[in-house]
Design a protein around this motif. Structure first.
Motif, PDB file in Angstrom:
ATOM      1  N   LEU A 183      28.661  -9.319  10.777  1.00 36.56           N
ATOM      2  CA  LEU A 183      28.609 -10.245   9.635  1.00 36.56           C
ATOM      3  C   LEU A 183      27.668  -9.749   8.532  1.00 36.56           C
ATOM      4  O   LEU A 183      28.025  -9.740   7.353  1.00 36.56           O
ATOM      5  N   PRO A 184      26.458  -9.293   8.885  1.00 36.12           N
ATOM      6  CA  PRO A 184      25.542  -8.836   7.819  1.00 36.12           C
ATOM      7  C   PRO A 184      26.101  -7.678   6.983  1.00 36.12           C
ATOM      8  O   PRO A 184      25.634  -7.441   5.872  1.00 36.12           O
ATOM      9  N   LEU A 185      27.102  -6.971   7.515  1.00 39.33           N
ATOM     10  CA  LEU A 185      27.673  -5.856   6.754  1.00 39.33           C
ATOM     11  C   LEU A 185      28.586  -6.329   5.624  1.00 39.33           C
ATOM     12  O   LEU A 185      28.821  -5.597   4.660  1.00 39.33           O
ATOM     13  N   VAL A 186      29.119  -7.555   5.741  1.00 34.67           N
ATOM     14  CA  VAL A 186      30.053  -8.023   4.706  1.00 34.67           C
ATOM     15  C   VAL A 186      29.596  -9.298   3.987  1.00 34.67           C
ATOM     16  O   VAL A 186      30.239  -9.760   3.062  1.00 34.67           O
ATOM     17  N   THR A 187      28.494  -9.851   4.433  1.00 28.41           N
ATOM     18  CA  THR A 187      28.006 -11.102   3.851  1.00 28.41           C
ATOM     19  C   THR A 187      27.709 -10.900   2.359  1.00 28.41           C
ATOM     20  O   THR A 187      27.416  -9.785   1.916  1.00 28.41           O
ATOM     21  N   HIS A 188      27.843 -11.994   1.550  1.00 32.35           N
ATOM     22  CA  HIS A 188      27.820 -11.805   0.096  1.00 32.35           C
ATOM     23  C   HIS A 188      26.511 -11.262  -0.457  1.00 32.35           C
ATOM     24  O   HIS A 188      26.486 -10.716  -1.556  1.00 32.35           O
ATOM     25  N   GLY A 189      25.444 -11.386   0.302  1.00 36.36           N
ATOM     26  CA  GLY A 189      24.176 -10.827  -0.179  1.00 36.36           C
ATOM     27  C   GLY A 189      24.127  -9.301  -0.085  1.00 36.36           C
ATOM     28  O   GLY A 189      23.293  -8.658  -0.724  1.00 36.36           O
ATOM     29  N   ASN A 190      25.034  -8.704   0.715  1.00 34.05           N
ATOM     30  CA  ASN A 190      24.944  -7.269   0.979  1.00 34.05           C
ATOM     31  C   ASN A 190      25.860  -6.472   0.047  1.00 34.05           C
ATOM     32  O   ASN A 190      27.069  -6.460   0.190  1.00 34.05           O
ATOM     33  N   THR A 191      25.255  -5.764  -0.894  1.00 31.25           N
ATOM     34  CA  THR A 191      26.059  -4.954  -1.822  1.00 31.25           C
ATOM     35  C   THR A 191      25.838  -3.469  -1.559  1.00 31.25           C
ATOM     36  O   THR A 191      26.079  -2.626  -2.426  1.00 31.25           O
ATOM     37  N   SER A 192      25.360  -3.132  -0.379  1.00 31.24           N
ATOM     38  CA  SER A 192      24.970  -1.742  -0.084  1.00 31.24           C
ATOM     39  C   SER A 192      26.155  -0.797   0.111  1.00 31.24           C
ATOM     40  O   SER A 192      25.989   0.417   0.085  1.00 31.24           O
ATOM     41  N   GLY A 193      27.367  -1.351   0.371  1.00 29.39           N
ATOM     42  CA  GLY A 193      28.522  -0.477   0.614  1.00 29.39           C
ATOM     43  C   GLY A 193      28.535   0.131   2.003  1.00 29.39           C
ATOM     44  O   GLY A 193      29.319   1.040   2.300  1.00 29.39           O
ATOM     45  N   GLU A 194      27.664  -0.415   2.868  1.00 30.69           N
ATOM     46  CA  GLU A 194      27.508   0.140   4.215  1.00 30.69           C
ATOM     47  C   GLU A 194      28.810   0.091   5.022  1.00 30.69           C
ATOM     48  O   GLU A 194      29.135   1.034   5.742  1.00 30.69           O
ATOM     49  N   SER A 195      29.560  -1.016   4.902  1.00 37.00           N
ATOM     50  CA  SER A 195      30.765  -1.142   5.729  1.00 37.00           C
ATOM     51  C   SER A 195      31.792  -0.079   5.346  1.00 37.00           C
ATOM     52  O   SER A 195      32.494   0.458   6.201  1.00 37.00           O
TER      53      SER A 195
END
Ligand code: HEC
Ligand code: HEC
Ligand code: HEC
Ligand code: HEC
Length: 472
Positions: A443-455
């Motif tokens: 979930l933390p990989l796609v949650t709206h706060g995460n804009t890191s592009g990690e997923s």
């Protein structure tokens, strides 16, 4: 190193022995001394799986099965490849796929192929036709034509190797549903058929006897206990994977699971008369580290790409027929509409792998294949949902409405208001496609706060790894 790599190196160690005991010059089977080792490899219940299945970690597929069969065969070991039946797909509409399953199996030159209830579901004439076209060495000891009472396929098969006769027979459960073939066949008592088959195979000089079972786990084990003289069993029909098999009665039993994700490998040591002494059983897992056989891979791709094109054509026809229908009042609107007001969430969504889901299917040439589309688009086959990339281009990819529900119901009794739950993710990150899915860490990989592009980086890195594994 992969499990398969280990098994092969084990095999290579025993090879010199096998060659020393056998005769390297071509001789007639009867005059050569038996080999000191026999390798039996077996698959079962392929269930229409031509390609690796699973999206997170793709496993199996004909190209991997074929590469294992091929490398054991080329090692020079005395070996037989067997399939315990169940290759036909779940869908009775996929005659083309049933046909392809048999012809691809034939390419791997099996010594014998059994029959499963699912193979009969398409009807008697279908299995007869595909068996005849493919010239597969079909066998089943307890399946009769209801009209003539004659066996549908030879009740036993003998595979002749230099100095060794391997007798093979197959059995089908008596109580399973047989679909369209129900009224045209009879399944007789498995245990008495087994006694007859074993006696007949011994009389014909078989030193080794193998059962291809479609009796389920308990049925297969009970039979191996009740009927003496069976050296090896490949268990099929809803059987769980057991990494090192088991000894049941006098038989060594392989539990290699279904859908071609694993292969069972039995290595039997033989005495001077070719009789089985002890042996080992291993399950080879066909993960991304197992090489794919190039010619088989090309064959599978050609078949699947042609299917994708045919489905694309059918989509167009269906679309033309639908044009007259009025649009449903409630429908999916697509993320561009949501983005007008929720700019931050939309900008973040682009940085997640969900925005690549369609591109993935196009790359794999699966963008019209109905098995693949549902989780890679919005509202597949739902009223007001994805129809095709041309008629509903705004509904490709995993978008807002996959997690939040249909846009036209926004602001009323919108069920998704409280945010999606783990269950929402698991409709797509399912046990079959993504068995490793862990809600808390993903979930933390796609949650709206995460804009890191990690997923996105994760999926691209994984793809690279598999690609380098496949080209080995
Ligand atoms: C016309 C502007 C507009 C559009 C278009 C729109 N929304 Fe909203 N949305 C809002 C406003 C304003 C709120 C907050 C007020 C409310 O709770 O009703 C809201 C609330 C939400 C919430 C709930 C937030 C919360 O904390 O409860 C979600 C989720 C949401 N929208 C998703 C979507 C999705 C998905 C779409 C596209 C299908 C969409 N919205 C389209 C304006 C819009
Ligand atoms: C409609 C189906 C669908 C739903 C619902 C869905 N996903 Fe996905 N998800 C996908 C697909 C398809 C991909 C692969 C996209 C690609 O790379 O082609 C993916 C990729 C991902 C990835 C990146 C790959 C990885 O494993 O790191 C993460 C993380 C992820 N999803 C998390 C979630 C979470 C958390 C939820 C629920 C809140 C969710 N997804 C809901 C279909 C879905
Ligand atoms: C039940 C839902 C579902 C179905 C059906 C499905 N997928 Fe997926 N797919 C997913 C999910 C979820 C992911 C993300 C998994 C992950 O990365 O953790 C994914 C990821 C992928 C990926 C890796 C992503 C990438 O960018 O490389 C590929 C390739 C893929 N799917 C192809 C297919 C093909 C081909 C089919 C049909 C044979 C298919 N999928 C059917 C849910 C599904
Ligand atoms: C993979 C599932 C998923 C997708 C796709 C998704 N959301 Fe969300 N959304 C969530 C989750 C989970 C929450 C709860 C809070 C969080 O984790 O950010 C949420 C919360 C929201 C909220 C409430 C306010 C906030 O930011 O927390 C709005 C508004 C919203 N989403 C809009 C959208 C829009 C617009 C899109 C498409 C551009 C979208 N969502 C795509 C899962 C998703």
């Amino acid at each position: 190193m992969s499990h398969f790599a280990r098994s092969t190196s084990m095999l290579l160690l025993v090879l010199p022995l096998a060659l020393a005991a056998g005769d390297s010059r071509p001789t007639r089977a009867a005059s050569a001394p038996p080999p000191s080792k026999l390798v039996l490899i077996g698959t079962t219940d392929l269930r229409g799986e031509t390609s690796p299945c699973g999206c997170h970690t793709p496993r199996g597929g004909f190209a991997r099965i074929s590469s294992v069969v091929d490398s054991v065969r080329r090692s020079g070991a005395a070996m037989v490849y067997l399939d315990a039946g169940g290759a036909f797909p779940d869908l009775s509409t996929r005659m083309d796929l049933a046909d392809f399953m048999y012809s691809a199996l034939r390419d791997m030159a099996p010594g014998a192929v059994g029959v499963a209830p699912r193979d009969l579901q398409l009807g008697l004439s279908a299995i007869r036709r595909f068996a005849a076209d493919s010239r597969l060495p079909m066998t089943c000891a307890n399946l009769l034509d209801r009209a003539t009472r004659a066996p549908l396929f030879p009740p036993t098969r003998i595979v002749e190797l230099p100095g060794l006769k391997v007798g093979v027979f197959a059995l089908l459960g008596e109580r399973f549903e047989l679909g369209a073939a129900r009224d045209s066949v009879v399944v007789i008592d498995a245990e008495s058929a087994a006694h007859v088959a074993v006696t007949s195979l011994r009389e014909q000089g078989s030193q080794v006897i193998v059962l291809l079972s479609q009796l389920g786990r308990v049925g297969g084990e009970d039979l191996a206990t009740a009927v003496p003289g069976i050296d090896a069993v490949f268990l099929g029909h809803d059987v769980p994977v057991l990494e090192h098999g088991r000894r049941v009665g006098g038989s060594l039993v392989s539990y290699a699971g279904e859908r071609g994700q694993q292969i069972g490998m039995l290595q039997l040591s033989l005495d001077g008369a070719g009789r089985v002494g002890d042996g080992t059983c291993d399950v080879i897992s066909l993960g991304p580290d197992v090489r794919q056989h190039a010619a088989m891979l090309a064959r599978v791709k050609q078949f699947e790409d042609a299917y994708n094109e045919r489905m694309r054509h059918e989509q167009r026809l269906a679309q033309a027929a639908d044009e007259a229908d009025t649009d449903p009042i409630d429908h999916f609107v697509g993320g561009a509409v949501c983005a007008r007001c929720h700019t931050a969430e939309a900008a973040q969504w682009i940085t997640t792998a969900h925005s690549l889901a369609w591109e993935t299917l196009v790359r794999e040439k699966k963008d019209a294949t109905p098995d693949c589309i549902p989780c890679h688009v919005v509202g597949f086959r739902k009223a007001g949902g994805f129809q095709s990339a041309t008629s509903t281009p705004h509904l490709v990819n995993v978008q807002c409405e996959n997690c939040h529900g249909m846009g036209t119901t926004h602001g009323e009794n919108w069920v998704a208001r409280s945010g999606p739950t783990e269950g929402t993710c698991r409709t797509c990150h399912s046990a079959e496609r993504d068995p490793e899915f862990d809600f808390a860490t993903r979930l933390p990989l796609v949650t709206h706060g995460n804009t890191s592009g990690e997923s996105i980086r994760n999926v691209k890195a994984r793809r690279e790894r598999y690609r380098s594994g496949a080209s080995r």
